[in-house]
Write an enzyme that holds these catalytic residues in place. Sequence first.
Site, PDB file in Angstrom:
ATOM      1  N   ASP A 173     -16.242   8.935 -46.036  1.00  0.00           N
ATOM      2  CA  ASP A 173     -17.153   8.823 -47.176  1.00  0.00           C
ATOM      3  C   ASP A 173     -16.325   8.507 -48.418  1.00  0.00           C
ATOM      4  OD1 ASP A 173     -18.905   9.592 -49.449  1.00  0.00           O
ATOM      5  OD2 ASP A 173     -20.238  10.257 -47.852  1.00  0.00           O
ATOM      6  N   ILE A 174     -16.815   7.556 -49.186  1.00  0.00           N
ATOM      7  CA  ILE A 174     -16.076   7.081 -50.356  1.00  0.00           C
ATOM      8  C   ILE A 174     -16.067   8.123 -51.490  1.00  0.00           C
ATOM      9  CG2 ILE A 174     -17.877   5.907 -51.695  1.00  0.00           C
ATOM     10  CD1 ILE A 174     -16.165   3.389 -51.532  1.00  0.00           C
TER      11      ILE A 174
ATOM     12  N   HIS B 277     -27.058   8.287 -40.904  1.00  0.00           N
ATOM     13  CA  HIS B 277     -25.645   8.680 -40.975  1.00  0.00           C
ATOM     14  C   HIS B 277     -25.531  10.185 -40.859  1.00  0.00           C
ATOM     15  CE1 HIS B 277     -27.281   8.076 -45.018  1.00  0.00           C
ATOM     16  NE2 HIS B 277     -26.497   9.044 -45.455  1.00  0.00           N
TER      17      HIS B 277
ATOM     18  N   HIS C  18     -23.147  13.285 -41.616  1.00  0.00           N
ATOM     19  CA  HIS C  18     -21.988  13.705 -42.416  1.00  0.00           C
ATOM     20  C   HIS C  18     -21.203  14.747 -41.621  1.00  0.00           C
ATOM     21  CE1 HIS C  18     -23.477  12.301 -46.493  1.00  0.00           C
ATOM     22  NE2 HIS C  18     -24.635  12.365 -45.856  1.00  0.00           N
TER      23      HIS C  18
END
Length: 130
Positions: free
Chosen positions: A30-31, A94, A96
Amino acid sequence: MADSIFMQIISGEVPSHKIYEDDKTLAFLDINPVQPGHTLVIPKKPITYLWDLDDEDYMAVMHTAKLVGTKLRQTMDAEHVGVKVEGLDVPHTHVHLIPFSTPEEFRYIPDHRNAPDHEALMAIAQKLAF
Ligand code: 5GP
């Protein structure tokens, strides 16, 4: 409809710090990580909701989550790996995976206005990559 950012990551049009890839799934950092090593596992099919995936793709996503989550637990300095599915921002399933040791770490909300630290992300991706 235009491709979501995650389809652009799958195609390579947008770069990512990739951890794992197979024919059905992709895992990348994750950015804007909640904690170091925060990883997103996605199906390659552009399905918005996790439970709209067919069983084969659903199982593939969960299998990749287990594979990468196990590596996160072995590699990152954290007692737990939290699993979360929200999908509030990006309309592409998505999962996490968030390494953490305290409840505060898991609940931390990163400031998305900060520029991503690509050097730190790259160093972590190198440790985690399969
Ligand atoms: P959601 O709220 O939809 O569950 O979370 C979306 C996640 O995608 C956020 O944690 C956000 O930081 C991450 N994200 C958004 N855009 C990008 C991107 O371009 N690259 C990467 N690696 N992650 C992104």
